[in-house]
Enzyme design. Structure first.
Site, short mmCIF file in Angstrom:
data_model
loop_
_atom_site.label_atom_id
_atom_site.label_comp_id
_atom_site.label_asym_id
_atom_site.label_seq_id
_atom_site.Cartn_x
_atom_site.Cartn_y
_atom_site.Cartn_z
N GLY A 113 -4.83 5.56 16.76
CA GLY A 113 -4.38 6.77 16.07
C GLY A 113 -2.88 6.86 15.87
CE LYS B 245 -2.42 1.77 3.59
NZ LYS B 245 -3.55 1.99 4.50
P1 NAD Z 1 -8.32 13.32 10.63
O1 NAD Z 1 -7.29 14.27 10.16
O2 NAD Z 1 -9.59 13.20 9.87
O3 NAD Z 1 -8.69 13.63 12.16
C1 NAD Z 1 -7.69 13.91 13.11
C2 NAD Z 1 -8.22 13.74 14.51
O4 NAD Z 1 -7.18 14.03 15.46
C3 NAD Z 1 -9.37 14.71 14.85
O5 NAD Z 1 -10.20 14.09 15.81
C4 NAD Z 1 -8.62 15.90 15.47
O6 NAD Z 1 -9.46 16.69 16.29
C5 NAD Z 1 -7.58 15.15 16.28
N1 NAD Z 1 -6.42 15.96 16.62
C6 NAD Z 1 -5.67 16.71 15.77
N2 NAD Z 1 -4.67 17.31 16.45
C7 NAD Z 1 -4.78 16.90 17.74
C8 NAD Z 1 -4.03 17.16 18.92
N3 NAD Z 1 -2.99 17.98 18.92
N4 NAD Z 1 -4.44 16.57 20.09
C9 NAD Z 1 -5.53 15.73 20.11
N5 NAD Z 1 -6.26 15.45 19.01
C10 NAD Z 1 -5.89 16.04 17.84
O7 NAD Z 1 -7.57 11.90 10.72
P2 NAD Z 1 -8.19 10.44 10.64
O8 NAD Z 1 -8.18 9.99 9.23
O9 NAD Z 1 -9.44 10.34 11.41
O10 NAD Z 1 -7.02 9.61 11.39
C11 NAD Z 1 -6.84 9.76 12.78
C12 NAD Z 1 -5.52 9.12 13.18
O11 NAD Z 1 -5.55 7.72 12.88
C13 NAD Z 1 -4.31 9.68 12.42
O12 NAD Z 1 -3.22 9.80 13.31
C14 NAD Z 1 -4.01 8.59 11.41
O13 NAD Z 1 -2.67 8.58 11.00
C15 NAD Z 1 -4.37 7.36 12.20
N6 NAD Z 1 -4.65 6.17 11.41
C16 NAD Z 1 -4.21 4.98 11.92
C17 NAD Z 1 -4.46 3.82 11.23
C18 NAD Z 1 -4.01 2.50 11.80
O14 NAD Z 1 -4.04 1.49 11.11
N7 NAD Z 1 -3.65 2.46 13.05
C19 NAD Z 1 -5.12 3.86 10.00
C20 NAD Z 1 -5.59 5.09 9.53
C21 NAD Z 1 -5.35 6.25 10.24
#
Ligand code: NAD
Length: 319
Positions: A218, A66
């Site tokens: 996250g 990916k």
């Molecule tokens: P997004 O950009 O749509 O949302 C970001 C989220 O983080 C929001 O809730 C925002 O309010 C919050 N946020 C931003 N800055 C912050 C801070 N300083 N303190 C606390 N909260 C904060 O992103 P998304 O697509 O919903 O993804 C969320 C997270 O999940 C990202 O870190 C992404 O990389 C991760 N992710 C992980 C996987 C996995 O397999 N583990 C897969 C996809 C995404």
């Protein structure tokens, strides 16, 4: 090879398909039949991240990668911040088999991983689901986790409270009362999902009651952090892949501080194969560190490919 665009994914792969495919993958990893290659992740500047997650599943016959990343300027353009595509290859010949849109697949496979952890590790009698984060992934997480336990209500916190409406709507669609709460109220939750891009801990150990299961989803990059490291020291920690957990996952901080050792972390696949019993008491805190592995992406992309072939969908090209 078959090109399967993003727009077709929703009709080819359901959340239930993703759950089954990811569960099979985690079990194959635990049996040593499948492994992930080292992750490449590079900062492109202006907050943009790009990288590659790849692997080989001998049992499932999947080889691929990916390619994708995080582009924080996208939301202003009406695009989602995560953009990715999956390439599948024939593991015998190396020939390309498919290029599959990876955005919905990423959300489905990530939510499936959290749901698998809740299914296997949360107490049966949990009634309150706690959510931290209200970004693009959060709604998929809520829906997937609500499928595996009978919740009475959802409580949620987000640094940017104006984003919580999408979770309120999703909870309402499931008939679940919803309340935005301060972090200290997370102590009411029996399951907590964290899905933020936070660079520092939001949830403290004192905010979590004994017996809670956490799916920390996250943190997938060095430098991100959602929970206080002391919480990992107090919990039994599970991960999709231990090597990723201590380097790019939530456990990176507790491991660096010497609060937990790599050997303390249990691969979730070991619970699926029965090699580890999972939760051992009603008071135990269980924490799943979901870092996101390439094999998850290949597993759900392979479902999309199979269905597209069965239904004659997608664009076939000679390469
Ligand atoms: P997004 O950009 O749509 O949302 C970001 C989220 O983080 C929001 O809730 C925002 O309010 C919050 N946020 C931003 N800055 C912050 C801070 N300083 N303190 C606390 N909260 C904060 O992103 P998304 O697509 O919903 O993804 C969320 C997270 O999940 C990202 O870190 C992404 O990389 C991760 N992710 C992980 C996987 C996995 O397999 N583990 C897969 C996809 C995404």
């Amino acid at each position: 090879m078959l090109i399967i665009p993003e727009a077709l994914i929703a009709e080819l792969v359901s959340p239930e398909d993703a759950f089954a495919a990811v569960e099979a993958t985690f079990a194959a990893m635990a049996r040593g039949e499948a492994y992930n290659f080292p992750v490449v992740r590079e900062a492109l500047g202006e907050g943009r991240q790009y990288g590659f997650k790849s692997g080989l599943d001998r049992a499932g016959g999947q080889l691929g990668v990916k390619a994708g990343g995080y582009f924080p300027g996208n939301a202003a353009r009406g695009l989602i911040n995560h953009q990715s595509s999956v390439l599948l290859f024939d593991p015998e010949t190396g020939q390309p088999r498919a290029m599959v849109g990876g955005n919905l697949l990423t959300a489905l496979r990530t939510a499936a991983a959290a749901a698998i952890s809740v299914d296997r590790l949360a107490r049966r009698d949990v009634r309150v689901l706690g959510m931290l984060g209200a970004g693009h992934q959060s709604v998929f997480q809520l829906r997937a986790v609500a499928r595996v336990r009978q919740f009475d209500r959802v409580i949620a916190w987000n640094l940017h409270p104006e984003m919580l409406d999408r979770l309120r709507l999703a909870a309402g669609e499931l008939g679940l009362p919803f309340e935005a709460v301060p972090l200290a109220r997370m102590v009411e939750a029996g399951v907590i999902v964290t899905i933020t891009s936070s660079p520092a801990a939001s949830l403290m150990a004192a905010d979590v009651a004994p017996g809670t299961h956490l799916a920390c989803m996250g943190t997938d990059t060095r430098g991100k952090q959602e929970v206080e490291p002391a919480l990992l020291a107090r919990a039994t920690v599970f991960a999709d892949e231990v090597a990723q957990s201590v380097t790019i996952g939530e456990a990176q901080h507790a491991a660096a501080a010497g609060l937990i050792a790599e050997a303390d972390i249990v691969p979730i696949g070991a619970v699926l194969t029965g090699a580890h019993p999972g939760r051992r008491s009603a008071e135990e805190i269980t924490l799943f560190d979901g870092t996101g592995v390439g094999l998850q992406d290949l597993a759900v992309a392979a479902v999309a490919l199979r269905r597209a072939e069965e239904r004659g969908l997608g664009l076939s090209v000679e390469v």
